[in-house]
Write an enzyme that holds these catalytic residues in place. Sequence first.
Site, PDB file in Angstrom:
ATOM      1  N   TRP A 106     -64.316 155.989  12.328  1.00 19.68           N
ATOM      2  CA  TRP A 106     -65.579 156.662  12.338  1.00 19.68           C
ATOM      3  C   TRP A 106     -65.545 157.857  12.854  1.00 19.68           C
ATOM      4  O   TRP A 106     -66.368 158.901  12.583  1.00 19.68           O
ATOM      5  CB  TRP A 106     -66.570 155.821  13.243  1.00 19.68           C
ATOM      6  CG  TRP A 106     -66.853 154.346  12.807  1.00 19.68           C
ATOM      7  CD1 TRP A 106     -66.666 153.232  13.257  1.00 19.68           C
ATOM      8  CD2 TRP A 106     -67.583 154.136  11.483  1.00 19.68           C
ATOM      9  NE1 TRP A 106     -66.844 152.338  12.434  1.00 19.68           N
ATOM     10  CE2 TRP A 106     -67.517 153.010  11.321  1.00 19.68           C
ATOM     11  CE3 TRP A 106     -68.093 155.097  10.511  1.00 19.68           C
ATOM     12  CZ2 TRP A 106     -68.495 152.154  10.216  1.00 19.68           C
ATOM     13  CZ3 TRP A 106     -68.758 154.542   9.300  1.00 19.68           C
ATOM     14  CH2 TRP A 106     -68.944 152.938   9.296  1.00 19.68           C
ATOM     15  N   ASP A 149     -70.328 159.206  20.313  1.00 25.58           N
ATOM     16  CA  ASP A 149     -70.591 158.063  19.384  1.00 25.58           C
ATOM     17  C   ASP A 149     -70.593 156.730  20.071  1.00 25.58           C
ATOM     18  O   ASP A 149     -69.567 156.308  20.226  1.00 25.58           O
ATOM     19  CB  ASP A 149     -70.205 158.159  18.238  1.00 25.58           C
ATOM     20  CG  ASP A 149     -70.332 157.204  17.202  1.00 25.58           C
ATOM     21  OD1 ASP A 149     -71.331 156.204  17.599  1.00 25.58           O
ATOM     22  OD2 ASP A 149     -69.894 156.983  16.101  1.00 25.58           O
ATOM     23  N   LYS A 158     -75.639 147.387  16.409  1.00 30.36           N
ATOM     24  CA  LYS A 158     -74.516 146.647  17.089  1.00 30.36           C
ATOM     25  C   LYS A 158     -74.880 145.950  18.360  1.00 30.36           C
ATOM     26  O   LYS A 158     -74.563 144.716  18.438  1.00 30.36           O
ATOM     27  CB  LYS A 158     -73.212 147.509  17.316  1.00 30.36           C
ATOM     28  CG  LYS A 158     -72.322 147.673  15.850  1.00 30.36           C
ATOM     29  CD  LYS A 158     -71.824 148.955  15.641  1.00 30.36           C
ATOM     30  CE  LYS A 158     -71.448 148.988  14.232  1.00 30.36           C
ATOM     31  NZ  LYS A 158     -71.218 150.280  13.510  1.00 30.36           N
TER      32      LYS A 158
END
Length: 362
Positions: free
Chosen positions: A103, A173, A197
């Site tokens: 990511w 993030d 999540k």
Amino acid sequence: MVTRHVNFNAGPSTLPLPALERAQAERLDYEGSGMSIIEHSHRGAVYEAVHNETIALLTELLAIPDTHQVLFMQGGATAQFALVPMNLRTDARAGDYVVTGTWAKKALSEASIVGTPHKAWDGEQDGKWTRVPKADELDLTDDAPYVHIASNNTIMGTQFFDYPKTKAPLVVDMSSDIMWRPVDVSQLGMIYAGAQKNMGPSGITLVIIRKDLLEQGRTDIPKIFRYAEVAKANSLQNTIATFPVYMIRNTMLWLKEQGGLPAMEKHNRDKAAALYGAIDGSDGFYRCPVEEASRSVMNVVFRLPSEEQEKKFVADATAAGLVGLKGHRSVGGIRASIYNAMTREGVDKLIQFMAAFKNGGA
Ligand SMILES: *Cc1c(COP(=O)(O)O)cnc(C)c1O
């Protein structure tokens, strides 16, 4: 009778049962309003109350100071990969990127389309993504408008437990570990996290941004992409994804009842210690490739002696009601995502299954 599996999915992922039950109870008639919350106008008083309650709960639980503002945006964390450099670059210069996983690498790649970022660390060269760097290993530049990290590497199973102190604002993030424990928001320039999540369903991204960064944000991009405009409209520039916000509220009410983030940290550390203990105590049958100090408490990755055994492990676990254990397609192996809503009981069931599988009796 409803049968619910023990769900180790990486995202979207398991949610607290009370949050889901509340949505079920309120499904047709939200608080006597004669309709479901998803049938209300996003500009009406009923939704507005949910919207502001959700922001208030997030602010309280994360102890977000007055210097920062909460935004809800769409396009997932992936949209933030583009929006961060679009808003925060200075001339062509995008931020310094700490590349610790898939990511983070994608965030850097998107930033290179918008401007000129700098790679401050590369975890791909350093072994195989098996750790996060220490602060003194980072090659930070003097003119970076911000420094970007991914606090938890969902696919690699690594996590930062101390964030680097940086001169430029730190942009984090936190998609896969937001709210796993208390965090000092005042030290951070910006946090972003897809909800799916650790907070709710997919469809909303939480952004927490320092107000001075909002004010300095670029104005040569369309308004829908500007943090300052989203802030000015209290995230209601256009029709917001009302249901995900409502579900975040339900999850936050549950979280508060559990004792907030200090209780979550204890709960999460306890589960992770039990699971890593089972891996390390398996005489090498199960093996975690991640260095000990970087092991994620949210996504626990491990290998078996062969890929055939991994396949059988996933199939047998699924048959036993333990689902979502297949590692990301890019890395293989096993991954157990044990976010806030995963119970200790669920982790214990996995540990028992692992012991039985190792002994050939699963
Ligand atoms: C899942 C994930 C993303 C991507 O999220 P989307 O909401 O699907 O765009 C980005 N960063 C991290 C750390 C993630 O875990």
